[in-house]
Scaffold this motif. Structure first.
Motif, mmCIF file in Angstrom:
data_model
loop_
_atom_site.group_PDB
_atom_site.id
_atom_site.type_symbol
_atom_site.label_atom_id
_atom_site.label_comp_id
_atom_site.label_asym_id
_atom_site.label_seq_id
_atom_site.Cartn_x
_atom_site.Cartn_y
_atom_site.Cartn_z
ATOM 1 N N SER A 102 0.867 -1.173 0.000
ATOM 2 C CA SER A 102 0.000 0.000 0.000
ATOM 3 C C SER A 102 0.903 1.222 0.000
ATOM 4 O O SER A 102 2.119 1.117 0.178
ATOM 5 C CB SER A 102 -0.936 0.005 1.212
ATOM 6 N N TYR A 103 0.295 2.376 -0.228
ATOM 7 C CA TYR A 103 1.041 3.630 -0.198
ATOM 8 C C TYR A 103 0.053 4.750 0.060
ATOM 9 O O TYR A 103 -1.148 4.619 -0.224
ATOM 10 C CB TYR A 103 1.802 3.868 -1.508
ATOM 11 N N SER A 105 -1.632 8.010 -0.903
ATOM 12 C CA SER A 105 -1.817 8.687 -2.183
ATOM 13 C C SER A 105 -1.258 10.106 -2.159
ATOM 14 O O SER A 105 -0.873 10.642 -3.197
ATOM 15 C CB SER A 105 -3.290 8.687 -2.580
ATOM 16 N N TYR A 120 5.330 8.343 -4.470
ATOM 17 C CA TYR A 120 4.696 7.270 -3.710
ATOM 18 C C TYR A 120 5.759 6.448 -2.983
ATOM 19 O O TYR A 120 6.801 6.122 -3.549
ATOM 20 C CB TYR A 120 3.890 6.358 -4.634
ATOM 21 N N PRO A 122 6.183 2.929 -1.415
ATOM 22 C CA PRO A 122 5.576 1.607 -1.241
ATOM 23 C C PRO A 122 5.879 1.030 0.137
ATOM 24 O O PRO A 122 7.007 1.095 0.617
ATOM 25 C CB PRO A 122 6.214 0.762 -2.347
ATOM 26 N N PHE A 173 5.867 8.927 -9.279
ATOM 27 C CA PHE A 173 4.438 8.628 -9.162
ATOM 28 C C PHE A 173 4.040 7.341 -9.874
ATOM 29 O O PHE A 173 2.867 7.112 -10.161
ATOM 30 C CB PHE A 173 3.601 9.823 -9.618
ATOM 31 N N ILE A 175 2.851 3.765 -9.968
ATOM 32 C CA ILE A 175 2.074 2.997 -8.995
ATOM 33 C C ILE A 175 2.911 1.783 -8.591
ATOM 34 O O ILE A 175 3.302 0.988 -9.447
ATOM 35 C CB ILE A 175 0.725 2.522 -9.604
ATOM 36 N N GLU A 177 4.019 -1.827 -7.607
ATOM 37 C CA GLU A 177 3.450 -3.111 -8.006
ATOM 38 C C GLU A 177 2.679 -3.740 -6.848
ATOM 39 O O GLU A 177 3.107 -3.719 -5.698
ATOM 40 C CB GLU A 177 4.590 -4.048 -8.435
ATOM 41 N N THR A 180 -2.177 -0.937 -3.184
ATOM 42 C CA THR A 180 -3.449 -0.225 -3.079
ATOM 43 C C THR A 180 -3.198 1.145 -2.461
ATOM 44 O O THR A 180 -2.522 1.223 -1.432
ATOM 45 C CB THR A 180 -4.412 -1.019 -2.167
ATOM 46 N N PRO A 181 -3.753 2.213 -3.070
ATOM 47 C CA PRO A 181 -3.548 3.536 -2.466
ATOM 48 C C PRO A 181 -4.385 3.707 -1.199
ATOM 49 O O PRO A 181 -5.478 3.154 -1.089
ATOM 50 C CB PRO A 181 -4.011 4.490 -3.565
#
Length: 184
Positions: A102-103, A105, A120, A122, A173, A175, A177, A180-181
């Motif tokens: 997750s991260y 947003s 982001y 991770p 930025f 996403i 791997e 989920t944000p």
């Protein structure tokens, strides 16, 4: 009482070294330091106290951030359901984690970093942490969401890792791997 003048800023060598285990039972000095850390985090979230002492709001603090190279963290944060996670811990260790990531947003920030760092970060979506509380109780915490991210951020400090070390330098930025944000 700790204030922002006690927070070491990025570039200080203590932020890049691996912190030492705290011998248990802890000394009175270590207990006092850890209690001061949780008090700082709680004070920083109180609008009146924060304004009076010019505290930046924080949800976690690691001992290296006050120039103490010991494995101690303080976290005071609520999850998305409003459940409060308020812990002052010696020798926290992540003993298991999810494959899922997750991260935040909106990215992460840090009391030791006086600039905005975009990108982001991770993190594991779920972690289990073992530690000893400031009162000497051994705890095993299963964490997800924002509390899991905060604990990982603070434990990173104990290993000389800054949050921005995790950001993809080529594409901040991108996403991460399998991630989920999370909104903060």
């Amino acid at each position: 009482m700790l204030t922002m003048k006690d927070i070491v800023r990025e570039g200080h060598p203590v932020l890049r070294q691996k912190a030492n285990e705290v011998a248990l039972p802890p000394t009175e000095a270590d207990i006092h330091t850890l209690r001061s850390m949780i008090e700082f985090v709680m004070n920083s979230q109180n609008p009146e106290i924060a304004a009076q002492y010019e505290l930046r709001p924080g949800i976690g603090l690691a001992a290296p951030q006050i120039g103490v190279p010991k494995r101690m963290i303080a976290v005071h944060v609520a999850d998305h359901d409003g459940k409060l996670y308020s812990y002052a811990l010696f020798n926290p260790k992540i003993v298991s984690h999810s494959v899922e990531r997750s991260y935040l947003s909106g990215g992460e920030g840090c009391l030791s970093v006086d600039r905005a760092v975009s990108g982001y970060v991770p993190r594991y979506a779920r972690i289990t942490v073992k530690a000893t509380t400031v009162d000497g109780e051994e705890v095993k915490l299963r964490l997800k969401g924002l509390p899991a991210i905060v604990f990982q951020h603070e434990i990173d400090h104990l290993n000389g890792v800054m949050f921005y070390d995790h950001i993809n330098q080529d594409d901040p930025f991108a996403i991460p791997e399998n991630a989920t944000p999370l909104e903060r």
